[in-house]
Design a protein around this motif. Sequence first.
Motif, PDB file in Angstrom:
ATOM      1  N   ASN A  22       0.909  -1.217   0.214  1.00 32.05           N
ATOM      2  CA  ASN A  22       0.041   0.065  -0.008  1.00 32.05           C
ATOM      3  C   ASN A  22       0.928   1.190  -0.068  1.00 32.05           C
ATOM      4  N   LYS A  23       1.820   1.379  -0.925  1.00 31.13           N
ATOM      5  CA  LYS A  23       2.730   2.470  -1.040  1.00 31.13           C
ATOM      6  C   LYS A  23       2.659   2.847  -2.303  1.00 31.13           C
ATOM      7  N   GLU A  24       3.357   3.921  -2.766  1.00 32.47           N
ATOM      8  CA  GLU A  24       3.437   4.706  -4.053  1.00 32.47           C
ATOM      9  C   GLU A  24       4.791   4.282  -4.689  1.00 32.47           C
ATOM     10  N   TRP A  25       5.788   4.088  -3.872  1.00 34.47           N
ATOM     11  CA  TRP A  25       7.106   3.686  -4.258  1.00 34.47           C
ATOM     12  C   TRP A  25       7.644   2.735  -3.375  1.00 34.47           C
TER      13      TRP A  25
ATOM     14  N   TRP B 177      -0.613   5.950  -8.700  1.00 38.35           N
ATOM     15  CA  TRP B 177      -0.292   4.989  -9.914  1.00 38.35           C
ATOM     16  C   TRP B 177      -0.422   3.622  -9.406  1.00 38.35           C
ATOM     17  N   PHE B 178      -0.347   3.249  -8.012  1.00 39.38           N
ATOM     18  CA  PHE B 178      -0.451   2.148  -7.582  1.00 39.38           C
ATOM     19  C   PHE B 178      -1.818   1.804  -6.913  1.00 39.38           C
ATOM     20  N   TYR B 179      -2.546   0.728  -6.741  1.00 33.90           N
ATOM     21  CA  TYR B 179      -3.809   0.629  -6.143  1.00 33.90           C
ATOM     22  C   TYR B 179      -3.575   0.941  -4.634  1.00 33.90           C
ATOM     23  N   HIS B 180      -4.663   1.525  -3.925  1.00 37.22           N
ATOM     24  CA  HIS B 180      -4.548   2.124  -2.586  1.00 37.22           C
ATOM     25  C   HIS B 180      -6.164   1.688  -2.245  1.00 37.22           C
ATOM     26  N   PRO B 181      -6.678   1.006  -1.293  1.00 37.26           N
ATOM     27  CA  PRO B 181      -8.221   0.897  -1.120  1.00 37.26           C
ATOM     28  C   PRO B 181      -8.999   2.237  -0.780  1.00 37.26           C
ATOM     29  N   ASN B 182      -8.494   3.029  -0.148  1.00 39.80           N
ATOM     30  CA  ASN B 182      -8.958   4.339  -0.013  1.00 39.80           C
ATOM     31  C   ASN B 182      -9.208   5.375  -1.019  1.00 39.80           C
TER      32      ASN B 182
ATOM     33  N   GLY C  99      -3.088   5.496 -15.953  1.00 40.33           N
ATOM     34  CA  GLY C  99      -2.502   4.416 -15.281  1.00 40.33           C
ATOM     35  C   GLY C  99      -3.382   3.529 -14.767  1.00 40.33           C
ATOM     36  N   LEU C 100      -3.172   2.166 -14.919  1.00 42.35           N
ATOM     37  CA  LEU C 100      -3.992   1.314 -14.405  1.00 42.35           C
ATOM     38  C   LEU C 100      -3.309   0.589 -13.186  1.00 42.35           C
ATOM     39  N   ALA C 101      -4.150   0.262 -12.246  1.00 44.95           N
ATOM     40  CA  ALA C 101      -3.609  -0.232 -10.809  1.00 44.95           C
ATOM     41  C   ALA C 101      -4.361  -1.379 -10.390  1.00 44.95           C
ATOM     42  N   PRO C 102      -4.084  -2.569 -10.776  1.00 42.08           N
ATOM     43  CA  PRO C 102      -4.780  -3.834 -10.209  1.00 42.08           C
ATOM     44  C   PRO C 102      -4.655  -3.756  -8.715  1.00 42.08           C
TER      45      PRO C 102
END
Length: 483
Positions: A53-56, A292-297, A323-326
């Motif tokens: 649950n991070k961006e980098w 860019w990454f998936y975050h539930p919130n 940007g697609l984030a599975p």
Amino acid sequence: MKSLSILFLLLSTAIYAQLPPQPYGAVPSKRQLAWHDVEVYGIMHFTPTTFENKEWGFGDADPKTFNPTDFNADQIIKAAKAGGLKGIVLVAKHHDGFALWPTQTTAYNISKSPFRGGKGNLVKEVELAVRKNGLKFGIYCSPWDRNNPLYGTDKYLAVYQAQLKELYSNFGELFMSWHDGANGGDGYYGGAKEKRSIDNTTYYDWNNTWAITRKMQPMANIFSDIGLDVRWVGNEDGHAAPTSWATFTPMAPDGKSVAVPGQANYPQSPEGIRNGKFWMPAECDVPLRKGWFYHPNEKPKSPEELFDLYLKSVGRGAGLDLGLAPDTRGQLHDDDVAALKNFGDMVKHTFEHNLAKNALVKASDSRGKKYDVATLLDGKKETYWATRDNVHEASLELDLKTAKTFDIISLQEYIPLGQRIEGYTIEIFENNTWKKIYEGTSIGAKRLVKLDTPLTSNKVRINITRSPVCITLSEIGLYKKAG
């Protein structure tokens, strides 16, 4: 004798008029023309960082962290296709250094994860799903590697180049090789847990590194801050400037001596540079969600927001890269699937019927039969109307026969001959007089003019008011935005 001379002159003029105009300025290559046809594509981020649950990612995540419960490449690509995306750039390795294919270059790769029992190759799964669904495939392999103990030393470049060679060799023809300006900093680096700085002007040896791309993937468009084929638009908001030139000259920013990924003349990137040295159109990259990454919130952008970005990217001669984030299942969230589908439907239904299709078109000038105004409504990019060489201003009048209601006007130049038009106005016939409804500058590959409110008229006039050379235009369209 005199009559023969006149006949020869007339014949010469007729033949000359059928010759194509000369190119103007920098023009697109074959690979760039193919990129312009894609218009909307996606970049997919899915690494151990998703599960943190991070961006980098820092580069220290245990490979076992990467454990999607139900990875489904087909679900992701079908959702992308429903959104109108025509290509996917997969992040095969992000800054965390985790390789999504079983590479020989680093132990920090997917074979050390539980994915497919350690036998998986996520890059191959995505590539196969992309091709099965008729999309184009591209690759991003981050030059910065926060896991690799060799990063920052003179031994790392060979590792990075070997990774590119593996990706270029094993996953078919690529439409893009995507590169950004991430250039070192703090990381795990094999347990050193320190900050490592590099000289970004020399460390990646871009000239020789991109020579590998050109040799192994000649149709792959190289994207970065400085091209070579497609430039970054200078923001991650998803839009180009209202005046948008496809030509650009990468230059070093103030205080720097070299333009490289990570440092360039960003203030000029959104608009481009008129008469720039290279054909280097802009990519407008923006996440479907906030990150860019998936975050539930987080939630995806609405279809209306995405359509607005489409008008301000594709509609300004640029490309839109979403940007697609599975999620941790390894699929796109239902919210993302719905947003993409509704956006794709909105674009499809808006542009499926050209309200000008059966119009009668009159031009104030024409180069000859081959370049007649009929080409403006034939739906073919490769045919175009053109003026004679000495005619740099012209008007096109569309008689729609019956009143039509529209709020989007589409114009396309014939870009194989360069971006020529610098000024134009659009008028409608209202109350027995011509009324100006828009004034613009650049057109390029595509210009979508969105009116504040729908207008109704039976006649439309387009006046090309400024061009340094004779004019070319390949398509005209009138559309009503779908709800």
